[in-house]
Design an enzyme around this catalytic site. Sequence first.
Site, PDB file in Angstrom:
ATOM      1  N   CYS A   1     -15.126  -0.708  -2.343  1.00  0.00           N
ATOM      2  CA  CYS A   1     -14.822  -1.796  -3.285  1.00  0.00           C
ATOM      3  C   CYS A   1     -16.100  -2.487  -3.756  1.00  0.00           C
ATOM      4  O   CYS A   1     -16.185  -2.961  -4.894  1.00  0.00           O
ATOM      5  CB  CYS A   1     -13.912  -2.836  -2.631  1.00  0.00           C
ATOM      6  SG  CYS A   1     -12.380  -2.144  -2.000  1.00  0.00           S
TER       7      CYS A   1
ATOM      8  N   HIS B   1     -17.852   0.523   2.204  1.00  0.00           N
ATOM      9  CA  HIS B   1     -16.880  -0.329   1.521  1.00  0.00           C
ATOM     10  C   HIS B   1     -16.945   0.043   0.038  1.00  0.00           C
ATOM     11  O   HIS B   1     -17.807  -0.442  -0.692  1.00  0.00           O
ATOM     12  CB  HIS B   1     -17.221  -1.813   1.705  1.00  0.00           C
ATOM     13  CG  HIS B   1     -17.062  -2.298   3.103  1.00  0.00           C
ATOM     14  ND1 HIS B   1     -15.841  -2.361   3.736  1.00  0.00           N
ATOM     15  CD2 HIS B   1     -17.975  -2.741   4.007  1.00  0.00           C
ATOM     16  CE1 HIS B   1     -16.001  -2.837   4.967  1.00  0.00           C
ATOM     17  NE2 HIS B   1     -17.287  -3.071   5.156  1.00  0.00           N
TER      18      HIS B   1
ATOM     19  N   GLU C   1      -2.109  -8.527   3.613  1.00  0.00           N
ATOM     20  CA  GLU C   1      -3.561  -8.509   3.803  1.00  0.00           C
ATOM     21  C   GLU C   1      -4.163  -9.778   3.221  1.00  0.00           C
ATOM     22  O   GLU C   1      -3.779 -10.229   2.139  1.00  0.00           O
ATOM     23  CB  GLU C   1      -4.192  -7.284   3.135  1.00  0.00           C
ATOM     24  CG  GLU C   1      -3.674  -5.974   3.692  1.00  0.00           C
ATOM     25  CD  GLU C   1      -4.321  -4.772   3.001  1.00  0.00           C
ATOM     26  OE1 GLU C   1      -5.366  -4.971   2.344  1.00  0.00           O
ATOM     27  OE2 GLU C   1      -3.774  -3.658   3.112  1.00  0.00           O
TER      28      GLU C   1
ATOM     29  N   ARG D   1       0.826  -1.217   0.000  1.00  0.00           N
ATOM     30  CA  ARG D   1       0.000   0.000   0.000  1.00  0.00           C
ATOM     31  C   ARG D   1       0.856   1.261   0.000  1.00  0.00           C
ATOM     32  O   ARG D   1       0.527   2.239  -0.664  1.00  0.00           O
ATOM     33  CB  ARG D   1      -0.932   0.017   1.216  1.00  0.00           C
ATOM     34  CG  ARG D   1      -2.150  -0.869   1.068  1.00  0.00           C
ATOM     35  CD  ARG D   1      -3.104  -0.694   2.240  1.00  0.00           C
ATOM     36  NE  ARG D   1      -4.281  -1.547   2.078  1.00  0.00           N
ATOM     37  CZ  ARG D   1      -5.396  -1.173   1.446  1.00  0.00           C
ATOM     38  NH1 ARG D   1      -5.458   0.036   0.928  1.00  0.00           N
ATOM     39  NH2 ARG D   1      -6.409  -2.000   1.336  1.00  0.00           N
TER      40      ARG D   1
ATOM     41  N   ASP E   1     -11.642   7.444 -11.317  1.00  0.00           N
ATOM     42  CA  ASP E   1     -11.908   8.845 -10.979  1.00  0.00           C
ATOM     43  C   ASP E   1     -10.824   9.718 -11.599  1.00  0.00           C
ATOM     44  O   ASP E   1     -10.013  10.344 -10.912  1.00  0.00           O
ATOM     45  CB  ASP E   1     -11.939   8.998  -9.459  1.00  0.00           C
ATOM     46  CG  ASP E   1     -12.366  10.395  -9.033  1.00  0.00           C
ATOM     47  OD1 ASP E   1     -13.103  11.032  -9.811  1.00  0.00           O
ATOM     48  OD2 ASP E   1     -11.961  10.844  -7.953  1.00  0.00           O
TER      49      ASP E   1
ATOM     50  N   GLU F   1     -10.205  -1.160  -5.698  1.00  0.00           N
ATOM     51  CA  GLU F   1      -9.467  -0.349  -4.728  1.00  0.00           C
ATOM     52  C   GLU F   1      -8.065  -0.041  -5.244  1.00  0.00           C
ATOM     53  O   GLU F   1      -7.555   1.069  -5.071  1.00  0.00           O
ATOM     54  CB  GLU F   1      -9.390  -1.073  -3.386  1.00  0.00           C
ATOM     55  CG  GLU F   1      -8.733  -0.236  -2.305  1.00  0.00           C
ATOM     56  CD  GLU F   1      -8.650  -0.963  -0.973  1.00  0.00           C
ATOM     57  OE1 GLU F   1      -8.293  -0.316   0.025  1.00  0.00           O
ATOM     58  OE2 GLU F   1      -8.934  -2.178  -0.947  1.00  0.00           O
TER      59      GLU F   1
END
Length: 896
Positions: free
Chosen positions: A864, A862, A583, A550, A651, A594
């Site tokens: 996602c 959430h 994760e 991340r 986006d 995501e």
Amino acid sequence: MNSDEKEDCECAPPQAETSSAGGADREHEEPEIENPEASRMKRAAAKHLIERYYHQLTEGCGNESCSNSWCASSVGFSRMDNNEAAVKALELYKVNAKLCDPHPSKKGTASTYQESSAHSNSACSNKKMNHKDIHSVRDNFKDVNYLTEEKVYEILDTCGEKEDYSPLIRVIGRVFSSAEGLVQSFRRSKPHTKEELKSLQGKDEDKDEDEKEAAASSTTAMEEDSPTSSSSSRLGECSSGENDVQKLAPDEVSVDIEAVRRVYERLLSNDKIEAAFLNALVYLSPNVECDLTYHNVYSRDPNYLNLFVIVMENSNLHSPEYLEIALPQFCKAMSKLPLAAQAKLARLWSHYSAEQIRRMVETFQQLITYKVISNEFNSRNLVNDDDAVVAATKCLKIVYYANVLGGDLDMEHNEEEDEEPIPESSDLTLQELLGEERRNKKGPRVDPLETELGIRTSDCRRPLIPFEEFVNEPLNEVLEMDKDYTFFKVETENKFSFMTCPFILNAVTKNLGLYYDNRIRMYSERRITVLYSLVQGQQLNPYLRLKVRRDHIIDDALVRLEMIAMENPADLKKQLYVEFEGEQGVDEGGVSKEFFQLVVEEIFNPDIGMFTYDEHTKLFWFNPSSFENEGQYTLIGIVLGLAIYNNCILDVHFPMVVYRKLMGKKGTFRDLADANPVLYQSLKELLEYEGSVEEDMMITFQISHTDLFGNALMYDLRENGDKIPVTNENRKEFVAQYSEYILNKSVEKQFKAFRRGFHMVTNESPLKYLFRPEEIELLICGSRNLDFLALEETTEYDGGYNRDSRIIKEFWETLHSFGEEQKRLFLQFTTGTDRAPVGGLGKLKMIIAKNGPDTDRLPTSHTCFNVLLLPEYNSKEKLRERLLKAITYAKGFGML
């Protein structure tokens, strides 16, 4: 055939004998008495008779029970070739052999010819025709085999005096049901000098004398394979003929379109006359379809196109009377036009007004809609198998390209293709061993009509009428896209795919077709990988796996995607599978979404400096002075391609010129309107300035702009630009070169890398074929139009909530009361983007789940999976306050 016509036909053989024998004797005995007009008519009658014998020998009368041994319809008749038939026709003419009347089944094609022959023969039966007979013929207008505007008005006036329009109805029925008659009608007259007019008048008077003898002339005419083409040649002698076609421009025809419109305007107000047009079209269409399918008639006589021009000027074609039989049959005939003829029609119609184009579009759309709603189409009864719908769609394509050609075109500014080709996949050898080829070797699909016209849809800035008017929503609703996509890929002649006419499909339907293409390609790559693993004996990954951290997401993604792009770009076509290091979780689409959100947020961060951000337009643009290498721009191109490929909305906010450039177009001055509106307005004022530009503005061909750190940089638009003043004469050049620099040259390196990354994923996709630039933006970014009522209809509930729960009703009342900006914030909070997917918010699968009883906690989401976690607040006021706080201060928390 009426009684008068039968009498004419029955008296034809005796007249033929008189014409051939007695007429010849009189030519020797009484040359001084011979009337030139009578002689001309005799020769014409002989010619018509020989042609009737020829058609009887080659085609027959249409009566299966015919007993005439010299008729092709009789049982024992032995077929002969064209030359034998021509010789035999001369022999039968000399002995006055029996002629058959046309059977009713042949009436549609032969009526005009038979009537004209009968009239010619009866006219010759008595050399000294009395005045009463001549007046009767004129009243019936049996000698009219093609129409001019003047002739129509003459017949109309005659009928108006007697208040009997039956002669006009018969003439319209005869001419408009005959291909040769219609082709010859309403020819455009060319201006001539006085000397040319005199010579032409002399030619018209002595036309038949100057031609060969009747028998030789008809033999030449009979060398054609079909009755239509021979008749067209025959009628061509009476007007401009085929030679004029060679003198016409590619967008011109020999028919006088304005005259046709005036005639229709006067005639269509009469219901009985309109019925004549309708019935004639029913007779005409099957014969035209046959001529185009089997007889190659257009290549022999390009004037044949006049027929379609004339019929399409009928403003009542879309009326209910035509929709059942006449218009479907005509569309089938029109769809058989060869490519060159379709291109010529498109060029011709491109000069029509927007209203005329819209009328033709509505005509074909009306037929498609009528057929769709009057039939029950499903997976067993496909709309693709409906001949009328398919034919109307093919005809609509011609109008579509006319609409593009007639619009505002920009055909000069095209981007150069990448010099370095995208590397082939390393598993190419295996695919060859398996008997498969890589699809990109065939190149992207291109519409044949587009190639013939030398134009692309992306060349059109603004069409005559909006592209949206070509979309047929009822058709989109019944189209089985999985079947249609199969037909699209197989490309068989037996099955029609509406994906070959993407203009008629809406963005949702086309996106579904693209989804099938992407999925099938993913499965294909997975299958190849498995087979390759079996051959090589090593385990390969059937997915595009990305394992990223991340806090180093850009670096990790860039390294991994660069390695894939260099070693095996085909892996980019595999299904994306993202894993965040440390994760747990299975990527069912949410983790990938995501990943895209995080990459886009990071890479478009102004602090990185890859893109500049305009606060006014809220759009990003490539930073020409960025320190980032080309690999970073290639990455964002790959990300955009992967987003389309994996059906994710990003986006990102680019000006439209970026998507036009992705489709192969260069940016021009007009693109500055949304890319850089301040600069656009300044340059526009420069172009419109009425004073002296050189004296008042004192600007040169050297421009300045600032880099990322605010340093001024100078650039010469021309060599020694600082010494070349901008004047009223060269200001257009200045504006063009300024725009070229800002939109193309200054960001050439960055954009090429970006485009290359995008094409790595989409190079085999039908993306360019199916979508226009604005639709590409819709695929990547979603729609700006937000319909929250549609979202309410499709939202699902979980955890104890349902549609009738108190808080759910209060939630929707609250959301609908929000302003536009607040609604966008809510959408961003819940889904990760403030745009709707292709097809609108109704296509978004949002879930509202219960997140415990009343509390002071804020709602969470959430993104996602588009899930809103909503506590059961005890009042509407508290719900509104908590929800507004959550969506307003969402950055940094609450978004999982």
